[in-house]
Design an enzyme around this catalytic site. Structure first.
Site, short mmCIF file in Angstrom:
data_model
loop_
_atom_site.label_atom_id
_atom_site.label_comp_id
_atom_site.label_asym_id
_atom_site.label_seq_id
_atom_site.Cartn_x
_atom_site.Cartn_y
_atom_site.Cartn_z
N GLU A 1 9.14 -25.63 13.13
CA GLU A 1 9.48 -26.13 14.46
C GLU A 1 8.82 -25.25 15.53
O GLU A 1 8.32 -24.16 15.23
CB GLU A 1 11.01 -26.10 14.62
CG GLU A 1 11.76 -27.04 13.67
CD GLU A 1 11.79 -28.49 14.14
OE1 GLU A 1 10.86 -28.91 14.86
OE2 GLU A 1 12.74 -29.21 13.77
N HIS B 1 5.74 -30.03 15.41
CA HIS B 1 6.01 -29.34 14.14
C HIS B 1 5.10 -29.84 13.01
O HIS B 1 4.64 -30.98 13.03
CB HIS B 1 7.49 -29.41 13.75
CG HIS B 1 8.01 -30.72 13.27
ND1 HIS B 1 9.22 -31.25 13.67
CD2 HIS B 1 7.51 -31.61 12.39
CE1 HIS B 1 9.43 -32.39 13.05
NE2 HIS B 1 8.41 -32.64 12.28
N ASP C 1 8.35 -29.83 2.56
CA ASP C 1 9.62 -29.48 3.20
C ASP C 1 10.75 -30.35 2.64
O ASP C 1 10.50 -31.29 1.87
CB ASP C 1 9.53 -29.59 4.74
CG ASP C 1 9.12 -30.98 5.22
OD1 ASP C 1 9.13 -31.93 4.41
OD2 ASP C 1 8.79 -31.12 6.41
N ASN D 1 7.32 -33.04 18.50
CA ASN D 1 7.37 -31.74 19.19
C ASN D 1 6.31 -30.76 18.66
O ASN D 1 6.35 -29.57 18.99
CB ASN D 1 8.78 -31.12 19.06
CG ASN D 1 9.16 -30.86 17.60
OD1 ASN D 1 8.36 -31.06 16.69
ND2 ASN D 1 10.39 -30.40 17.39
C1 GLP Z 1 9.36 -34.91 9.72
C2 GLP Z 1 8.76 -34.07 8.59
C3 GLP Z 1 7.31 -33.79 8.81
C4 GLP Z 1 6.65 -35.06 9.34
C5 GLP Z 1 7.14 -35.32 10.73
C6 GLP Z 1 6.60 -36.58 11.38
O1 GLP Z 1 10.50 -34.35 10.25
N1 GLP Z 1 9.46 -32.85 8.34
O2 GLP Z 1 6.72 -33.34 7.60
O3 GLP Z 1 5.26 -34.88 9.36
O4 GLP Z 1 8.54 -35.23 10.82
O5 GLP Z 1 7.28 -37.73 10.94
P1 GLP Z 1 6.80 -39.17 11.33
O6 GLP Z 1 5.57 -39.42 10.55
O7 GLP Z 1 7.93 -40.08 10.90
O8 GLP Z 1 6.57 -39.20 12.80
#
Ligand code: GLP
Length: 242
Positions: free
Chosen positions: A139, A134, A67, A132
């Site tokens: 999302e 995702h 992403d 959340n």
């Molecule tokens: C981000 C990314 C995801 C990631 C998630 C968790 O927004 N788009 O690919 O897995 O949020 O992030 P974190 O590991 O900082 O909690």
């Protein structure tokens, strides 16, 4: 689904690195789907270490960002491109990240999905999970058959990235993401979650029904998924096989 619970985030990072290295040893030209975020940082540190000390070689492997944000210049601070530049130093042959500044983000992210497919699909896709539920930027509300597309980021996701962009107001409103269907098409999936703030959503994704409200729950439909959790992230589950 397999679930492994380890002591802490560092142990999750080391184990994740071992699995990624194993995939690349089995198939040096492996195609890897790669996540950003705080969770995979220990994994990237370990992968960099192993590449430097010669115990792993990523010289034939290719990586793909799963992403990216949209509407900000390529490599702007806070973008996934910048994240990979800073943290993915394991010497991949190539690492494809969609251009967050592309004039047509929809075409840009569809080109990413086409490139993954043309390369034979992911041998291993590593994922984190948003608070959340995702996965990548799919999302809540994302169905199992969603493909690569531009999405409106939720307030929760934008808040999580406020620091990286220098304030909430600067976090892009839109993201580009491979779809749930693209992620689930990976031959193997490795999902990382650490910290108590992920406990409730991890339990819901693993033990709850599969539903669009918790996109990570769609991973239950895949035969080869391994969740690596630290103890705090596993704390709300009714049962684990670890
Ligand atoms: C981000 C990314 C995801 C990631 C998630 C968790 O927004 N788009 O690919 O897995 O949020 O992030 P974190 O590991 O900082 O909690």
């Amino acid at each position: 689904m397999q679930i492994r619970v380890l002591d802490d985030a560092e142990a999750v990072g080391r184990e994740a690195a071992t699995i990624v290295c194993g995939a690349v040893r089995a198939k040096p030209a492996a195609a890897l789907g790669l996540p950003t975020g705080a969770t995979p940082l220990p994994m990237y540190r370990e992968l960099g270490r192993r590449a430097r000390d010669g115990s792993a070689d990523f010289g034939e492997a290719t990586g793909y960002a799963i992403d990216e944000f949209a509407g900000v210049p390529f490599y702007a601070p806070g973008t996934n491109a910048e994240f990979f530049r800073a943290h993915a130093d394991m010497g991949l042959r190539a690492l494809t990240v969609p251009d967050s500044g592309a004039p047509d983000p929809d075409a840009e992210v569809r080109a990413l999905a086409t490139a993954v497919e043309a390369g034979g699909g992911f041998d291993l896709c590593v994922l984190g999970i948003g608070a959340n539920g995702h996965i990548a930027f799919n999302e809540p509300g994302s169905e199992v058959d969603t493909s690569a597309r531009v999405v409106e980021l939720t307030a929760t996701s934008r808040r999580a990235h406020a620091a990286g962009f220098g304030g909430l107001a600067r976090v892009p409103a839109l993201g580009m993401t491979l779809g749930v269907a693209d992620l689930v098409a990976s031959r193997r999936l490795l999902v990382l979650a650490t910290g108590a703030e992920k406990a409730a959503i991890v339990a819901s994704a693993i033990e709850g029904p599969m539903r669009a409200e918790v996109p990570a729950s769609w991973l239950q439909s895949h035969g080869l998924v391994l969740w690596l959790l630290d103890r705090p992230a596993a704390a709300a589950m009714r049962k684990t096989d670890a």
